[in-house]
Structure formats: structure tokens, C-alpha cells
Design a protein around this motif. Structure first.
Motif, mmCIF file in Angstrom:
data_model
loop_
_atom_site.group_PDB
_atom_site.id
_atom_site.type_symbol
_atom_site.label_atom_id
_atom_site.label_comp_id
_atom_site.label_asym_id
_atom_site.label_seq_id
_atom_site.Cartn_x
_atom_site.Cartn_y
_atom_site.Cartn_z
ATOM 1 N N ALA A 1 8.990 -12.567 6.422
ATOM 2 C CA ALA A 1 9.444 -13.251 7.639
ATOM 3 C C ALA A 1 9.482 -12.279 8.816
ATOM 4 O O ALA A 1 9.040 -12.612 9.926
ATOM 5 N N SER A 2 9.992 -11.077 8.585
ATOM 6 C CA SER A 2 10.071 -10.075 9.654
ATOM 7 C C SER A 2 8.686 -9.672 10.134
ATOM 8 O O SER A 2 8.429 -9.625 11.346
ATOM 9 N N PHE A 3 7.791 -9.385 9.195
ATOM 10 C CA PHE A 3 6.429 -9.017 9.578
ATOM 11 C C PHE A 3 5.745 -10.178 10.301
ATOM 12 O O PHE A 3 4.980 -9.964 11.243
ATOM 13 N N GLY A 4 6.010 -11.402 9.865
ATOM 14 C CA GLY A 4 5.433 -12.575 10.518
ATOM 15 C C GLY A 4 5.908 -12.715 11.960
ATOM 16 O O GLY A 4 5.102 -12.958 12.873
ATOM 17 N N VAL A 5 7.209 -12.551 12.189
ATOM 18 C CA VAL A 5 7.753 -12.634 13.544
ATOM 19 C C VAL A 5 7.186 -11.524 14.417
ATOM 20 O O VAL A 5 6.790 -11.760 15.567
ATOM 21 N N LEU A 6 7.123 -10.303 13.877
ATOM 22 C CA LEU A 6 6.565 -9.188 14.644
ATOM 23 C C LEU A 6 5.082 -9.416 14.946
ATOM 24 O O LEU A 6 4.609 -9.081 16.037
ATOM 25 N N SER B 1 -6.380 -4.230 20.869
ATOM 26 C CA SER B 1 -5.581 -3.328 20.032
ATOM 27 C C SER B 1 -4.239 -3.965 19.681
ATOM 28 O O SER B 1 -3.719 -3.765 18.581
ATOM 29 N N THR B 2 -3.688 -4.758 20.588
ATOM 30 C CA THR B 2 -2.432 -5.451 20.295
ATOM 31 C C THR B 2 -2.656 -6.515 19.217
ATOM 32 O O THR B 2 -1.814 -6.679 18.325
ATOM 33 N N PHE C 1 0.532 -8.891 9.872
ATOM 34 C CA PHE C 1 0.301 -10.063 9.018
ATOM 35 C C PHE C 1 -0.159 -9.634 7.634
ATOM 36 O O PHE C 1 0.281 -10.173 6.619
ATOM 37 N N LEU C 2 -1.054 -8.651 7.582
ATOM 38 C CA LEU C 2 -1.523 -8.127 6.301
ATOM 39 C C LEU C 2 -0.361 -7.523 5.512
ATOM 40 O O LEU C 2 -0.276 -7.702 4.292
ATOM 41 N N MET D 1 15.898 2.009 23.243
ATOM 42 C CA MET D 1 15.565 0.884 22.361
ATOM 43 C C MET D 1 15.089 1.392 21.008
ATOM 44 O O MET D 1 15.388 0.801 19.963
ATOM 45 N N ASP D 2 14.356 2.495 21.011
ATOM 46 C CA ASP D 2 13.856 3.072 19.766
ATOM 47 C C ASP D 2 15.020 3.527 18.889
ATOM 48 O O ASP D 2 15.009 3.300 17.679
ATOM 49 N N THR D 3 16.011 4.147 19.493
ATOM 50 C CA THR D 3 17.175 4.616 18.726
ATOM 51 C C THR D 3 17.999 3.449 18.210
ATOM 52 O O THR D 3 18.447 3.462 17.059
ATOM 53 N N LEU D 4 18.186 2.433 19.045
ATOM 54 C CA LEU D 4 19.037 1.294 18.671
ATOM 55 C C LEU D 4 18.362 0.285 17.766
ATOM 56 O O LEU D 4 19.008 -0.310 16.904
ATOM 57 N N LEU D 5 17.044 0.069 17.938
ATOM 58 C CA LEU D 5 16.389 -1.025 17.228
ATOM 59 C C LEU D 5 15.108 -0.632 16.498
ATOM 60 O O LEU D 5 14.992 -0.864 15.299
ATOM 61 N N TYR D 6 14.134 -0.047 17.199
ATOM 62 C CA TYR D 6 12.812 0.118 16.616
ATOM 63 C C TYR D 6 12.797 1.045 15.402
ATOM 64 O O TYR D 6 12.235 0.691 14.363
#
Length: 153
Positions: free
Chosen positions: A23-28, A62-63, A71-72, A129-134
Motif C-alpha cells: 500500500a505504501s509503495f503504491g501510494v508513493l 525520470s519521475t 510499483f515493482l 522534511m528528510d529528518t522528520l519524514l523521508y
């Protein structure tokens, strides 16, 4: 028997983790497709930056490639957990699941300058954002993929 119950716990846990990962990979993946198509609503800083400018500017192709890889990853983790149809070769799925895990854990660790837990540049919108989330998300997804890869062995 007791060992069957223990194995059932692993299978159920693996199914839960694999489903959450998929689900997470799908949303991303969908998010990246949206960005490739020009969607910018609610846009936050998603690219590392230097002197207020992104270090790179990915184009639509590239995006979309990142969206396809995400997805893969969902497909690999799902198939490794024994969910759904077998669409990919077993060897690709086995090694691919470990690869997803390693790649995401390495992403969380970072390249020691702009990205990851050990970055030196910390005063940009992206760095916050990288520290908090990514980076935490990359570590969590990587650990989950590693769990699925191991539990399915």
C-alpha cells in the motif's frame, strides 16, 4: 501444534507487513505519477537543495521511472509474501525483496551531505522534511522489506 501456531504468527505478521508495504509503495508510486503529470498541489520540498535551489530537476520520464520502480517494489514484496499471482520469476522476487530492503536502508543512512540521517546540510526545507519524514519512512519500509524477505525464506 505449537510450532504451527508460531508459523501462523509469522505468516500473518508477514502478510500484514507485506500488505502495508505494498500500500505504501503504491501510494508513493501514484504520488510520483502525479508529479510527472505536473501535479503540485500541497507541494513540499522533496528535492535536496543547495543555496535555495534543487540539486537536480528530474523530468517527467525520470519521475515516471521512479514510480515504476516503486510499483515493482510493491509487486516484489507482495509476491514474496505469497499474496496474489506469481507474475515475476521467483529468483527475481527473492533477491529483489532483499534489494528493496538494502536500497531503502541505504537511502535512510544517506550520502552524508544532503540526504539521510547522517547528512551534514540540515538547514534547508528538504533537510527538515528528510529528518522528520523521508529518512524514517525509508528506514521503516526497508526494515519491512527485509522482514518479508527473511520471513518468506
Amino acid at each position: 501444534s505449537g510450532s504451527e501456531a508460531g508459523r501462523g504468527g509469522i505468516v500473518n505478521g508477514m502478510t500484514l507487513v507485506a500488505s502495508a508495504l505494498a500500500a505504501s509503495f503504491g501510494v508513493l508510486s501514484l504520488l510520483h505519477i502525479g508529479w510527472a503529470l505536473g501535479w503540485r498541489r500541497g507541494h513540499v520540498q522533496v528535492l535536496p537543495e543547495r543555496d535555495g535551489a534543487p540539486l537536480f530537476r528530474p523530468g517527467p520520464l525520470s519521475t515516471l521511472a521512479v514510480a515504476a520502480v516503486l510499483f515493482l517494489a510493491a509487486l516484489i514484496v507482495t509476491q514474496r509474501a505469497g499474496l496474489g499471482r506469481e507474475l515475476l520469476p521467483a529468483a527475481l522476487v527473492e533477491w529483489g525483496c532483499w534489494g528493496v530492503s538494502v536500497a531503502l536502508v541505504l537511502r535512510a543512512i544517506g550520502e552524508f551531505r544532503y540526504v539521510g540521517f547522517f547528512k551534514r546540510v540540515r538547514d534547508t526545507a528538504f533537510a527538515r522534511m528528510d529528518t522528520l519524514l523521508y529518512s524514517p519512512l525509508a528506514l521503516l519500509l526497508g526494515a519491512g522489506a527485509g522482514y518479508v524477505a527473511f520471513a518468506a525464506s
